[in-house]
Design a protein around this motif. Structure first.
Motif, short mmCIF file in Angstrom:
data_model
loop_
_atom_site.label_atom_id
_atom_site.label_comp_id
_atom_site.label_asym_id
_atom_site.label_seq_id
_atom_site.Cartn_x
_atom_site.Cartn_y
_atom_site.Cartn_z
N PHE A 107 7.65 3.53 2.21
CA PHE A 107 6.44 4.08 2.53
C PHE A 107 5.80 3.06 3.71
N GLY A 108 6.35 1.57 3.33
CA GLY A 108 6.02 0.61 4.69
C GLY A 108 6.50 0.96 5.84
N LEU A 111 4.65 3.84 7.64
CA LEU A 111 3.17 3.33 8.14
C LEU A 111 3.65 2.81 9.44
N ILE A 112 4.72 1.87 9.42
CA ILE A 112 5.12 1.39 10.75
C ILE A 112 5.28 2.37 12.11
N LEU B 41 4.14 3.45 -11.64
CA LEU B 41 3.60 3.40 -10.38
C LEU B 41 2.80 4.78 -9.94
N PHE B 43 1.02 6.96 -7.30
CA PHE B 43 0.56 7.08 -5.94
C PHE B 43 -0.56 7.90 -5.91
N ALA B 98 5.53 8.94 -9.78
CA ALA B 98 4.92 8.53 -8.52
C ALA B 98 4.74 9.87 -8.06
N LEU B 102 1.14 11.74 -6.92
CA LEU B 102 0.77 11.95 -5.67
C LEU B 102 0.26 13.42 -5.47
N TRP B 224 -4.64 10.28 0.44
CA TRP B 224 -3.48 9.64 -0.13
C TRP B 224 -3.00 8.12 0.48
N GLY B 228 -2.09 4.53 -1.08
CA GLY B 228 -0.82 3.59 -0.76
C GLY B 228 -1.71 2.17 -0.39
N VAL B 231 -1.54 0.10 -3.52
CA VAL B 231 -0.39 -0.20 -3.93
C VAL B 231 -0.14 -1.52 -3.07
N MET B 239 2.00 -7.88 -8.45
CA MET B 239 1.93 -6.95 -9.44
C MET B 239 2.01 -7.67 -10.94
N GLY B 271 2.04 -1.77 7.38
CA GLY B 271 3.55 -1.39 7.24
C GLY B 271 4.56 -2.68 7.04
N PHE B 274 4.06 -4.60 3.81
CA PHE B 274 4.77 -3.91 2.81
C PHE B 274 6.18 -4.17 2.87
N VAL B 275 6.53 -3.98 4.14
CA VAL B 275 8.32 -4.19 3.99
C VAL B 275 8.52 -5.72 3.78
N VAL B 278 8.27 -6.18 0.05
CA VAL B 278 9.42 -5.75 -0.87
C VAL B 278 10.66 -6.28 -0.58
#
Lengths: 294, 297
Positions: A107-108, A111-112, B41, B43, B98, B102, B224, B228, B231, B239, B271, B274-275, B278
């Motif tokens: 998902f990330g 987005l990028i 989770l 979405f 998820a 969604l 949506w 995101g 999240v 979390m 993004g 996010f990366v 994770v």
């Protein structure tokens, strides 16, 4: 001539659009199913790879002057290579963790990728011309069939069935299926499972890019073209049964048709009909139409 | 935390910004109740935030509800929506869950786009803030601030209570090992469904408050992308921690406010965060601090 009070031209036209959309649903959900089968990752970036495929075609034409046919070959390879790099550098770190992290990471990534393309090209769509060999169309008497659309349907059917054949009926496919069941054992037989996983991911991503190239002349090429499509594809995947190759293909085309039909008879529901079907399928068969209950 | 929230406007922080943070913090906390403590989770949580926004805005503007009634009505609506969608969604687990949430949220999105009372792309604009209990005028910034603060505190306290109740303990047991929880005699699906409904209801509370605050209900909140975002807030904050989502919401809202002029780069930055979260620090900000202090925050 009318069928159920609908002019046959309109009906056929919508069915054709349904089949076209179905082709893309099938190609995309097939890629998702292949990736999910081996990596156990829901690739949220799949829509972004589809978009990259379309942009690949656009850029190859406008920067390098390479035509549609070259794009059809090169764009999936380039995007697939990007996928391989992402798998090697990021996704492979997540295999021991909860599957949810794969979803979040992709998902990330989506987005990028979408953000970068939006910065570069803006949000509005860019046109991509239908290749000369496929322009024009056939008058079938009851409707007019543009050549390019016929080509998309046939090509995606061929790609889908070929993929299905390779996975279900060849030795290579056998290794793949074995590796999804028991990677350690397959590794013990001297097969390089990590490399197989990487290449499978690249292949799935390449399929998405291929769909993108084929979509470029039909829809406009835009950074967000994959973002909303991917959610419909997720629904297709849930309906078909996750990981089932045949399920992905059949439900992809089938739901495209259903969507087209809904547009004829009750246009307001055409955007939601797939989600309604998903709900019904979940109530009756939680594992999906073609999925096996685990 | 209370001290910060009460003192913030006096220290020169823009009150509307603080209220926005509180709405999103409540939303993220409600979401975290499901993800962090139930291991589910979703979405599709945007459908609760946005759906409640429409319900509150419509009831306040067209039916002339007072703000507290509008908020209550909207919260009740999302509770019902959560009850129905929950029954469907908890039939599958993990990534299926998820994807199903969604897809359900996408149904709500298209409904919001097409239904006549939501005014499509325009959204419901110029929603009156009204008079609380017919007495307190919420167009006064201070009154509005206290109203939002109260709702946030009540919501947060409720979540804190839920997590530390026997129900919350069972929920965490199911998250850790569902088979064992079932063998102990707990009906896992029932617990998960209740957690889902609670999470939906509290998200609705946040969405309704947000609609009254900004006097607007729009498609952004049901899209949506919002699912995101919540999240991301939870992931950044941590979390499964109590305070994490609050911190995460504050970080993300601040980032959006101050990076707004960068346009689409905001998405890229989100993004990247996010990366990084994770790959490198899955515990989130509060989770890492908690780990460092060896305390559960």
């Amino acid at each position: 001539m009318d069928i159920f009070g609908i002019p046959v031209q309109a009906l056929m036209g919508q069915l054709l659009i349904g089949l076209i959309n179905g082709s893309f649903y099938a190609l995309l959900s097939l890629g998702l199913a292949v990736i999910f089968g081996l990596l156990n990752i829901i690739n949220f970036a799949h829509g972004a790879f589809y978009m990259m495929g379309a942009f690949g075609a656009y850029l190859l034409l406008n920067k390098l002057g390479l035509n549609y046919w070259w794009a059809l070959l090169l764009s999936p390879i380039i995007v697939g290579a990007v996928g391989v790099v992402l798998e090697r550098t990021m996704l492979k770190r997540l295999y021991q963790l909860d599957h949810l992290y794969g979803l979040l990471l992709t998902f990330g990534l989506a987005l990028i990728i979408q953000g970068l393309f939006r910065n570069e090209f803006g949000s509005s769509g860019l046109p991509y011309a239908i290749p000369a060999q496929l322009s024009g169309g056939q008058n079938l008497g009851f409707m007019f069939l543009p050549n390019y659309r016929a080509w998309v349907i046939v090509a995606s059917l061929v790609v889908c069935l070929l993929t299905w054949y390779v996975i279900e009926h060849t030795r290579l496919g056998g290794y793949l299926r074995a590796a999804t069941e028991n990677p350690q054992l397959v590794q013990a037989f001297g097969i390089n499972v990590p490399r197989m996983i990487t290449l499978t991911f690249g292949f799935g991503v390449g399929l998405a890019a291929l769909a993108g190239v084929m979509a470029a002349p039909i829809y406009q090429v835009g950074p967000l073209m994959g973002a909303d499509l991917i959610i419909v594809v997720f629904a297709v995947v849930v309906i078909g049964g996750m990981g089932s190759i045949m399920g992905a293909i059949v439900t992809g085309f089938g739901l495209g048709l259903v969507e087209g039909l809904t547009k004829v008879f009750y246009p307001e529901a055409s955007t939601t009909v797939i989600f309604v079907i998903m709900t019904i399928v979940l109530l009756l068969r939680p594992a999906g139409l073609f999925g096996a209950e685990k | 935390m209370m001290v910060v929230l009460i003192a913030a406007p006096f220290l020169g922080v823009y009150p509307v910004f603080m209220m926005k943070v509180m709405c999103f913090a409540l939303f993220a906390c409600a979401f975290n109740l499901l993800l962090g403590f139930g291991g589910l989770l979703s979405f599709g949580h945007a459908m609760f935030l946005g759906g409640a926004g429409y319900a509150a805005a419509h009831s306040a503007k067209v039916w002339g509800f007072t703000p507290e009634l509008a908020v209550l009505f909207a919260t009740a609506c999302t509770a019902a929506l959560g009850w129905v969608t929950g029954l469907l969604a908890i039939r599958r687990q993990g990534i299926y869950f998820a994807m199903i949430t969604l897809a359900l949220a996408q149904m709500v999105f298209f409904f919001s786009l097409q239904a006549p009372f939501t005014h499509g792309e325009d959204g419901i604009q110029a929603v009156p803030r009204g008079k609380l209990f017919g007495l307190i005028d919420l167009s006064q910034p201070t009154a509005m601030y206290i109203f939002v603060l109260l709702i946030f505190v009540i919501g947060f306290a409720l979540i804190y209570r839920i997590v530390h109740s026997p129900f919350g303990q069972v929920l965490q047991a199911i998250r850790e090992n569902e088979a064992r929880a079932i063998s102990l005699g707990y009906d896992a699906d029932k617990f998960k469904h209740r957690a889902y409904v609670l999470s939906a209801t509290l998200s609705g509370l946040a969405g309704a408050t947000k609609a009254i605050l900004f006097q607007l209900a729009s498609l952004t909140d049901v899209h949506w992308g919002m699912s995101g975002e919540v999240v991301l807030m939870t992931l950044v904050g941590g979390m499964g921690t109590i305070f994490g989502p609050v911190v995460g919401a504050a970080v993300i809202v601040t980032m959006q406010n101050y990076l707004a002029e960068l346009g689409a780069w905001v998405t890229v930055v989100q993004g990247v965060i996010f990366v990084i979260c994770v790959l490198l620090f899955r515990r989130g900000i509060v989770g890492e601090i908690g780990n460092w202090l060896k305390k559960s925050l």
